[in-house]
Design a protein around this motif. Sequence first.
Motif, PDB file in Angstrom:
ATOM      1  N   MET A   1       0.842  -1.178   0.000  1.00  0.00           N
ATOM      2  CA  MET A   1       0.000   0.000   0.000  1.00  0.00           C
ATOM      3  C   MET A   1       0.884   1.238   0.000  1.00  0.00           C
ATOM      4  SD  MET A   1      -3.076   0.730   2.586  1.00  0.00           S
ATOM      5  CE  MET A   1      -2.912   2.174   3.568  1.00  0.00           C
ATOM      6  N   THR A   2       0.630   2.183  -0.906  1.00  0.00           N
ATOM      7  CA  THR A   2       1.435   3.392  -0.959  1.00  0.00           C
ATOM      8  C   THR A   2       0.792   4.460  -0.096  1.00  0.00           C
ATOM      9  OG1 THR A   2       0.262   4.178  -2.907  1.00  0.00           O
ATOM     10  CG2 THR A   2       2.266   2.887  -3.288  1.00  0.00           C
ATOM     11  N   GLU A   3       1.651   5.180   0.594  1.00  0.00           N
ATOM     12  CA  GLU A   3       1.173   6.243   1.464  1.00  0.00           C
ATOM     13  C   GLU A   3       1.086   7.537   0.666  1.00  0.00           C
ATOM     14  OE1 GLU A   3       2.568   8.433   5.570  1.00  0.00           O
ATOM     15  OE2 GLU A   3       3.240   6.412   5.145  1.00  0.00           O
ATOM     16  N   ASN A   4      -0.020   8.231   0.781  1.00  0.00           N
ATOM     17  CA  ASN A   4      -0.228   9.477   0.073  1.00  0.00           C
ATOM     18  C   ASN A   4       0.419  10.602   0.872  1.00  0.00           C
ATOM     19  OD1 ASN A   4      -1.108  11.398  -1.710  1.00  0.00           O
ATOM     20  ND2 ASN A   4      -3.211  11.381  -0.985  1.00  0.00           N
ATOM     21  N   LYS A   5       1.596  11.044   0.422  1.00  0.00           N
ATOM     22  CA  LYS A   5       2.317  12.112   1.101  1.00  0.00           C
ATOM     23  C   LYS A   5       2.309  13.361   0.232  1.00  0.00           C
ATOM     24  CE  LYS A   5       5.556   9.274   3.692  1.00  0.00           C
ATOM     25  NZ  LYS A   5       6.970   9.008   3.967  1.00  0.00           N
ATOM     26  N   PRO A   6       2.310  14.530   0.866  1.00  0.00           N
ATOM     27  CA  PRO A   6       2.407  15.761   0.069  1.00  0.00           C
ATOM     28  C   PRO A   6       3.735  15.811  -0.679  1.00  0.00           C
ATOM     29  CG  PRO A   6       2.014  16.255   2.407  1.00  0.00           C
ATOM     30  CD  PRO A   6       2.219  14.792   2.296  1.00  0.00           C
ATOM     31  N   VAL A   7       3.709  16.421  -1.865  1.00  0.00           N
ATOM     32  CA  VAL A   7       4.948  16.620  -2.610  1.00  0.00           C
ATOM     33  C   VAL A   7       5.695  17.846  -2.103  1.00  0.00           C
ATOM     34  CG1 VAL A   7       4.196  15.410  -4.686  1.00  0.00           C
ATOM     35  CG2 VAL A   7       3.738  17.865  -4.459  1.00  0.00           C
ATOM     36  N   GLN A   8       4.989  18.721  -1.380  1.00  0.00           N
ATOM     37  CA  GLN A   8       5.612  19.920  -0.828  1.00  0.00           C
ATOM     38  C   GLN A   8       4.801  20.410   0.358  1.00  0.00           C
ATOM     39  OE1 GLN A   8       8.443  21.140  -1.612  1.00  0.00           O
ATOM     40  NE2 GLN A   8       8.461  23.109  -0.614  1.00  0.00           N
ATOM     41  N   CYS A   9       5.493  20.899   1.374  1.00  0.00           N
ATOM     42  CA  CYS A   9       4.853  21.548   2.525  1.00  0.00           C
ATOM     43  C   CYS A   9       5.461  22.935   2.673  1.00  0.00           C
ATOM     44  CB  CYS A   9       5.061  20.748   3.803  1.00  0.00           C
ATOM     45  SG  CYS A   9       4.205  19.177   3.806  1.00  0.00           S
ATOM     46  N   ILE A  10       4.612  23.910   2.867  1.00  0.00           N
ATOM     47  CA  ILE A  10       5.048  25.301   3.012  1.00  0.00           C
ATOM     48  C   ILE A  10       4.549  25.795   4.351  1.00  0.00           C
ATOM     49  CG2 ILE A  10       4.768  27.638   2.102  1.00  0.00           C
ATOM     50  CD1 ILE A  10       4.304  26.235  -0.670  1.00  0.00           C
ATOM     51  N   SER A  11       5.456  26.357   5.140  1.00  0.00           N
ATOM     52  CA  SER A  11       5.077  26.916   6.442  1.00  0.00           C
ATOM     53  C   SER A  11       5.427  28.397   6.484  1.00  0.00           C
ATOM     54  CB  SER A  11       5.813  26.195   7.569  1.00  0.00           C
ATOM     55  OG  SER A  11       5.407  24.853   7.644  1.00  0.00           O
ATOM     56  N   VAL A  12       4.463  29.179   6.921  1.00  0.00           N
ATOM     57  CA  VAL A  12       4.666  30.610   7.148  1.00  0.00           C
ATOM     58  C   VAL A  12       4.079  30.905   8.515  1.00  0.00           C
ATOM     59  CG1 VAL A  12       4.224  32.953   6.346  1.00  0.00           C
ATOM     60  CG2 VAL A  12       4.503  31.114   4.675  1.00  0.00           C
ATOM     61  N   GLY A  13       4.939  31.082   9.504  1.00  0.00           N
ATOM     62  CA  GLY A  13       4.454  31.250  10.869  1.00  0.00           C
ATOM     63  C   GLY A  13       3.685  30.012  11.287  1.00  0.00           C
ATOM     64  N   ALA A  14       2.477  30.204  11.777  1.00  0.00           N
ATOM     65  CA  ALA A  14       1.650  29.087  12.234  1.00  0.00           C
ATOM     66  C   ALA A  14       0.808  28.483  11.115  1.00  0.00           C
ATOM     67  CB  ALA A  14       0.742  29.551  13.361  1.00  0.00           C
ATOM     68  N   ILE A  15       0.943  28.999   9.909  1.00  0.00           N
ATOM     69  CA  ILE A  15       0.160  28.518   8.771  1.00  0.00           C
ATOM     70  C   ILE A  15       0.965  27.474   8.001  1.00  0.00           C
ATOM     71  CG2 ILE A  15      -1.044  29.160   6.638  1.00  0.00           C
ATOM     72  CD1 ILE A  15      -2.239  30.373   9.250  1.00  0.00           C
ATOM     73  N   LYS A  16       0.314  26.364   7.662  1.00  0.00           N
ATOM     74  CA  LYS A  16       0.960  25.304   6.904  1.00  0.00           C
ATOM     75  C   LYS A  16       0.087  24.963   5.703  1.00  0.00           C
ATOM     76  CE  LYS A  16       2.743  20.626   7.199  1.00  0.00           C
ATOM     77  NZ  LYS A  16       2.993  19.450   8.018  1.00  0.00           N
ATOM     78  N   VAL A  17       0.708  24.910   4.522  1.00  0.00           N
ATOM     79  CA  VAL A  17       0.022  24.503   3.299  1.00  0.00           C
ATOM     80  C   VAL A  17       0.714  23.250   2.783  1.00  0.00           C
ATOM     81  CG1 VAL A  17      -0.562  25.132   0.932  1.00  0.00           C
ATOM     82  CG2 VAL A  17      -0.664  26.858   2.720  1.00  0.00           C
ATOM     83  N   SER A  18      -0.061  22.208   2.521  1.00  0.00           N
ATOM     84  CA  SER A  18       0.456  20.960   1.973  1.00  0.00           C
ATOM     85  C   SER A  18      -0.056  20.816   0.547  1.00  0.00           C
ATOM     86  CB  SER A  18      -0.011  19.767   2.804  1.00  0.00           C
ATOM     87  OG  SER A  18       0.472  19.877   4.126  1.00  0.00           O
ATOM     88  N   ILE A  19       0.839  20.380  -0.355  1.00  0.00           N
ATOM     89  CA  ILE A  19       0.504  20.244  -1.767  1.00  0.00           C
ATOM     90  C   ILE A  19       0.636  18.774  -2.159  1.00  0.00           C
ATOM     91  CG2 ILE A  19       1.060  20.963  -4.129  1.00  0.00           C
ATOM     92  CD1 ILE A  19       2.485  23.421  -2.855  1.00  0.00           C
ATOM     93  N   TRP A  20      -0.393  18.253  -2.816  1.00  0.00           N
ATOM     94  CA  TRP A  20      -0.390  16.883  -3.318  1.00  0.00           C
ATOM     95  C   TRP A  20      -0.492  16.910  -4.832  1.00  0.00           C
ATOM     96  CZ3 TRP A  20      -2.795  18.171   1.191  1.00  0.00           C
ATOM     97  CH2 TRP A  20      -2.498  17.390   2.315  1.00  0.00           C
ATOM     98  N   GLN A  21       0.175  15.960  -5.468  1.00  0.00           N
ATOM     99  CA  GLN A  21       0.052  15.785  -6.911  1.00  0.00           C
ATOM    100  C   GLN A  21      -0.892  14.617  -7.161  1.00  0.00           C
ATOM    101  OE1 GLN A  21       3.714  15.425  -9.160  1.00  0.00           O
ATOM    102  NE2 GLN A  21       2.693  14.125 -10.656  1.00  0.00           N
ATOM    103  N   SER A  22      -1.772  14.785  -8.127  1.00  0.00           N
ATOM    104  CA  SER A  22      -2.668  13.695  -8.490  1.00  0.00           C
ATOM    105  C   SER A  22      -2.868  13.678  -9.990  1.00  0.00           C
ATOM    106  CB  SER A  22      -4.017  13.836  -7.766  1.00  0.00           C
ATOM    107  OG  SER A  22      -4.659  15.030  -8.134  1.00  0.00           O
ATOM    108  N   GLU A  23      -3.377  12.580 -10.473  1.00  0.00           N
ATOM    109  CA  GLU A  23      -3.686  12.432 -11.892  1.00  0.00           C
ATOM    110  C   GLU A  23      -5.203  12.462 -12.047  1.00  0.00           C
ATOM    111  OE1 GLU A  23      -1.616  12.267 -14.510  1.00  0.00           O
ATOM    112  OE2 GLU A  23       0.155  12.412 -13.214  1.00  0.00           O
ATOM    113  N   SER A  24      -5.650  13.139 -13.057  1.00  0.00           N
ATOM    114  CA  SER A  24      -7.078  13.152 -13.366  1.00  0.00           C
ATOM    115  C   SER A  24      -7.240  12.773 -14.828  1.00  0.00           C
ATOM    116  CB  SER A  24      -7.667  14.543 -13.098  1.00  0.00           C
ATOM    117  OG  SER A  24      -7.281  15.436 -14.121  1.00  0.00           O
TER     118      SER A  24
END
Length: 96
Positions: A1-24
């Motif tokens: 089973m593959t784990e779905n991990k973000p391709v990038q995480c961005i943190s600015v202070g207490a804010i965190k944005v996670s980016i995932w790549q997917s195929e559609s």
Amino acid sequence: MTENKPVQCISVGAIKVSIWQSESTLGKMYRFSACRVYKDDDRWGRSSYFSQFDLPLLFKALQLCQDWIKENTDEDDVIRLPQIGVEDHNTANCSN
């Protein structure tokens, strides 16, 4: 089973944005989520709710997210979707 991990995480202070790549069916696309990290006594937590005080950091984190996606997207991979302007939305119904 593959784990779905973000391709990038961005943190600015207490804010965190996670980016995932997917195929559609339209090709490669990126999805993202944003949260606010906080500490309650000795426990760390995350919230998807933000206050007006979070807006500058949230805005900056989302700008960095957009920049990262643009830098990591080939012109051939760009999915062209119809643009919907702000005037097309009824913001009074944003109860989610």
